[in-house]
Design an enzyme around this catalytic site. Structure first.
Site, mmCIF file in Angstrom:
data_model
loop_
_atom_site.group_PDB
_atom_site.id
_atom_site.type_symbol
_atom_site.label_atom_id
_atom_site.label_comp_id
_atom_site.label_asym_id
_atom_site.label_seq_id
_atom_site.Cartn_x
_atom_site.Cartn_y
_atom_site.Cartn_z
ATOM 1 N N LYS A 1 0.899 -1.077 0.053
ATOM 2 C CA LYS A 1 0.058 0.127 0.065
ATOM 3 C C LYS A 1 0.747 1.347 0.031
ATOM 4 O O LYS A 1 1.509 1.503 1.046
ATOM 5 C CB LYS A 1 -0.907 -0.012 1.349
ATOM 6 C CG LYS A 1 -1.987 1.167 1.125
ATOM 7 C CD LYS A 1 -2.678 1.706 2.214
ATOM 8 C CE LYS A 1 -1.764 2.964 2.841
ATOM 9 N NZ LYS A 1 -1.826 4.040 1.984
ATOM 10 N N CYS B 1 13.657 10.471 6.702
ATOM 11 C CA CYS B 1 13.527 9.924 8.035
ATOM 12 C C CYS B 1 14.822 10.078 8.715
ATOM 13 O O CYS B 1 14.974 10.367 9.955
ATOM 14 C CB CYS B 1 13.199 8.532 8.302
ATOM 15 S SG CYS B 1 14.007 7.674 6.702
ATOM 16 N N GLU C 1 10.509 15.248 15.232
ATOM 17 C CA GLU C 1 10.702 15.315 13.931
ATOM 18 C C GLU C 1 9.755 16.380 13.363
ATOM 19 O O GLU C 1 8.614 16.318 13.318
ATOM 20 C CB GLU C 1 10.357 13.631 13.617
ATOM 21 C CG GLU C 1 10.584 13.659 12.116
ATOM 22 C CD GLU C 1 10.406 12.159 11.590
ATOM 23 O OE1 GLU C 1 9.314 11.792 11.859
ATOM 24 O OE2 GLU C 1 11.097 11.625 10.833
HETATM 25 P P1 NAP Z 1 2.296 7.541 8.393
HETATM 26 O O1 NAP Z 1 1.461 8.812 8.377
HETATM 27 O O2 NAP Z 1 2.772 6.750 9.434
HETATM 28 O O3 NAP Z 1 2.041 6.911 7.020
HETATM 29 C C1 NAP Z 1 2.969 5.880 6.429
HETATM 30 C C2 NAP Z 1 1.939 4.961 5.793
HETATM 31 O O4 NAP Z 1 0.936 4.214 6.499
HETATM 32 C C3 NAP Z 1 0.998 5.640 4.688
HETATM 33 O O5 NAP Z 1 0.954 4.460 3.684
HETATM 34 C C4 NAP Z 1 -0.204 5.913 5.330
HETATM 35 O O6 NAP Z 1 -1.374 5.838 4.563
HETATM 36 C C5 NAP Z 1 -0.394 4.219 6.286
HETATM 37 N N1 NAP Z 1 -1.190 4.467 7.209
HETATM 38 C C6 NAP Z 1 -1.660 5.667 7.765
HETATM 39 N N2 NAP Z 1 -2.179 5.235 9.017
HETATM 40 C C7 NAP Z 1 -2.437 3.889 9.094
HETATM 41 C C8 NAP Z 1 -2.945 3.043 9.943
HETATM 42 N N3 NAP Z 1 -3.677 3.356 10.933
HETATM 43 N N4 NAP Z 1 -2.679 1.606 9.676
HETATM 44 C C9 NAP Z 1 -1.659 1.434 8.700
HETATM 45 N N5 NAP Z 1 -1.336 2.199 7.700
HETATM 46 C C10 NAP Z 1 -1.408 3.451 7.992
HETATM 47 O O7 NAP Z 1 3.775 8.459 7.910
HETATM 48 P P2 NAP Z 1 4.037 9.470 6.681
HETATM 49 O O8 NAP Z 1 3.656 10.815 7.342
HETATM 50 O O9 NAP Z 1 3.381 8.832 5.549
HETATM 51 O O10 NAP Z 1 5.767 9.561 6.516
HETATM 52 C C11 NAP Z 1 6.574 10.113 7.399
HETATM 53 C C12 NAP Z 1 6.983 9.273 8.428
HETATM 54 O O11 NAP Z 1 7.543 8.188 7.975
HETATM 55 C C13 NAP Z 1 8.177 10.104 9.146
HETATM 56 O O12 NAP Z 1 7.945 10.010 10.389
HETATM 57 C C14 NAP Z 1 9.292 9.665 8.506
HETATM 58 O O13 NAP Z 1 10.371 9.665 9.543
HETATM 59 C C15 NAP Z 1 9.003 7.955 8.545
HETATM 60 N N6 NAP Z 1 9.872 7.269 7.493
HETATM 61 C C16 NAP Z 1 10.598 6.276 8.044
HETATM 62 C C17 NAP Z 1 11.794 5.756 7.058
HETATM 63 C C18 NAP Z 1 12.511 4.977 7.733
HETATM 64 O O14 NAP Z 1 13.355 3.975 7.060
HETATM 65 N N7 NAP Z 1 12.739 4.722 8.913
HETATM 66 C C19 NAP Z 1 11.659 5.998 5.934
HETATM 67 C C20 NAP Z 1 10.655 6.948 5.370
HETATM 68 C C21 NAP Z 1 10.012 7.743 6.270
HETATM 69 P P3 NAP Z 1 -1.562 7.432 3.809
HETATM 70 O O15 NAP Z 1 -0.420 7.863 3.399
HETATM 71 O O16 NAP Z 1 -2.546 7.107 2.865
HETATM 72 O O17 NAP Z 1 -2.504 8.071 5.096
#
Ligand code: NAP
Ligand code: MG
Length: 501
Positions: free
Chosen positions: A205, A313, A410
């Site tokens: 997804k 990240c 962050e």
């Molecule tokens: P997010 O809100 O956690 O979303 C990540 C993914 O999860 C998206 O596909 C999102 O869908 C989905 N999602 C949202 N709520 C969910 C739920 N309750 N259950 C299952 N899936 C759910 O994070 P983001 O804002 O997209 O990304 C930014 C974050 O990712 C930052 O904190 C960053 O540090 C972290 N990140 C970490 C790494 C790493 O390797 N450690 C790499 C890249 C990013 P939708 O987008 O459709 O809401």
């Protein structure tokens, strides 16, 4: 692209409206031309069992270009019934795929990698249109690295016995994979390549704001003749991800995203004992010692925080500078910040593109306001920002305190906090003083300082005299609230396997 013109001596002001690179004097390609390299359909369906199908309830959502706020395409919004269908397709495909000769699985991955390279330009343009990142980055980093990931894990497919000597290995089954919007195609590659190499099938997804390159990848998967159901792609929002994670017939969850959602997923899976890897947020310390090569360090700091608008990240978002060089570093950094070109992501001279979404822009603004309220000093580039779209000027904060939200949380935007330190121990104490532990960086001329700091930093990845470098062969992942498990490298195989004695 427009022909390059040699005119190295010209000095041209760093304006995003100007059609010339102010550093080299070269003309650069106007945006509409770059856009011509990409085909974006008006409407995309889900990819289930090797076919593109609409969501069962017929729902769609729009994906926009954050640089213009224009709708690029309508995309199917997968609901619970579609999650069911996709998991069933992956389940059905699993026995044959997992029993396929490993070298044959590898061939499919090699084929995918080559197709991706062949269509790299189109993928780069779409990545920049859908997510706002500078074309230079999607062209030179995101897409080539995604292809490199497929090549790398293609090579492992028939060598798993060498990866884990003396152990019997077996794939887990159906892997549910959820990815964020900051490196959409690259994160898809990080997830899909090792899972398939190990013989699993996949339901992926992508994030709501950046679904397009994953759907383009689905086209390549179909072109590569992968057996139907081996990879399924479900676009949707958080509720789609939630339904996928809670589906009773999945054998593994791989999640990359925020720590908040990661914790929720962990809770949902705890009762069932489903294996999971979590790649979560970060707040990396970037440490500059007084013997560092100053000008290179300034470039490293800029790359550390402004790469991909700071939507990274592992971004070097907390700068720690040794007192003796702090004045020089801050002065040079401010001057360098003024030269960064913020604007059209499709312009190859752009350094900083659009913020990925309105919601993310608001989050950045809220945190930056809190920094000002809590007493830090704000410095922003004076460059004009485009009128339409989501933009945020490159920003640095001095006079910060460890307790401020901008130092602890962050921000995930082009915002750097700067503090100083006297001794290496103080630097390490400050660096480790967050709930995160994903990455870090050290700049110094002395090997002993590098090894001392890297040993003491609680971070999964530490760069020395460079920052934000990635390679498929090197493992990536966090300590503490930055996550669980590793992706990349040999270490990235184990989370997709039962390792039997
Ligand atoms: P997010 O809100 O956690 O979303 C990540 C993914 O999860 C998206 O596909 C999102 O869908 C989905 N999602 C949202 N709520 C969910 C739920 N309750 N259950 C299952 N899936 C759910 O994070 P983001 O804002 O997209 O990304 C930014 C974050 O990712 C930052 O904190 C960053 O540090 C972290 N990140 C970490 C790494 C790493 O390797 N450690 C790499 C890249 C990013 P939708 O987008 O459709 O809401
Ligand atoms: Mg978009």
């Amino acid at each position: 692209m427009a022909a390059k013109k040699k005119n190295k001596k010209a000095t041209v002001a760093p304006s995003p409206a100007d059609n010339r690179d102010f550093r080299t004097g070269e003309l650069y390609a106007p945006a509409p031309e770059a856009r011509d390299h990409a085909t974006i359909e008006a409407r995309y369906d889900l990819f289930i069992g090797g076919k593109f199908v609409p969501a069962e309830n017929g729902k769609v959502f729009a994906t926009v270009n954050p640089a213009t706020e224009e709708t690029l395409s309508e995309v199917a919004a997968a609901g619970a019934a579609d999650v069911d269908r996709a998991v069933a397709a992956a389940r059905k495909a699993f026995p044959a795929w997992s029993r396929l000769k490993a070298a044959e699985r590898g061939k499919y991955l090699f084929r995918l990698a080559r197709l991706l390279q062949e269509r790299a330009r189109e993928f780069a343009v779409i990545e920049s249109l859908d997510g706002g990142k500078p074309i230079r980055e999607s062209r030179d980093i995101d897409i080539p690295l995604a292809a490199a990931h497929f090549f790398y894990y293609a090579g492992w497919a028939d060598k798993l016995a060498y990866a884990f000597p003396g152990r019997n290995v077996a794939p887990l089954g159906v892997a549910a994979q959820i990815i964020p919007w900051n490196f959409p195609l690259l994160m898809a590659a990080w997830k899909i390549a090792p899972a398939l190499a190990c013989g699993n099938t996949v339901v992926l997804k992508p994030a709501e704001t950046t679904p397009l390159t994953a759907l383009k990848l689905a086209e390549l998967i179909a072109d590569a003749d992968l057996p139907p159901g081996v990879v399924n792609i479900l676009t949707g929002n958080g509720s789609t991800g939630d339904a996928l994670v809670r589906h009773p017939d999945i054998d593994k969850v791989a999640f990359t995203g925020s720590t908040a959602v990661g914790k929720r997923i962990q809770k949902a899976l705890a009762a069932r004992g489903t294996p999971h890897t979590l790649e979560l947020g970060g707040k990396a310390a970037h440490i500059i010692f007084d013997d560092a090569p100053i000008d290179q360090a300034v470039e490293g700091i800029v790359n550390g925080i402004f790469f991909n608008q700071g939507h990274v990240c592992c971004a070097g978002s907390r700068l720690l500078v040794q007192e003796g060089v702090a004045g020089t570093i801050i002065r040079k950094l401010k001057r360098r910040m003024e030269t960064l070109i913020v604007g059209d992501p499709l312009d190859k001279n752009t350094d900083i593109g659009a913020i990925n979404s309105r919601a993310q822009l608001e989050r950045i603004r809220e945190l930056v306001d809190s920094g000002v309220r809590e007493g830090a000093s704000l410095h922003q580039s004076a460059q004009p920002l485009p009128a339409k779209g989501y933009w945020f000027a490159p920003t640095i904060f001095t006079d910060t305190a460890q307790s401020q939200r901008i130092v602890q949380e962050e921000i995930f935007g082009p915002v750097l906090t700067i503090s100083t330190f006297r001794t290496p121990d103080e630097a390490v104490d400050k660096a480790n003083n967050t709930p995160y532990g994903l990455s870090g960086g050290v700049w110094t001329d002395k090997g002993a300082r590098i090894f001392g700091a890297t040993r003491a930093l609680r971070a999964g990845v530490v760069w020395a005299n460079t920052f934000n470098r990635f390679d498929p062969a090197s493992p990536f992942g966090g300590y503490k609230e930055s996550g669980l498990g590793r992706e990349g490298g040999l270490q990235g195989l184990a989370p997709y396997l039962h390792l039997l004695p």
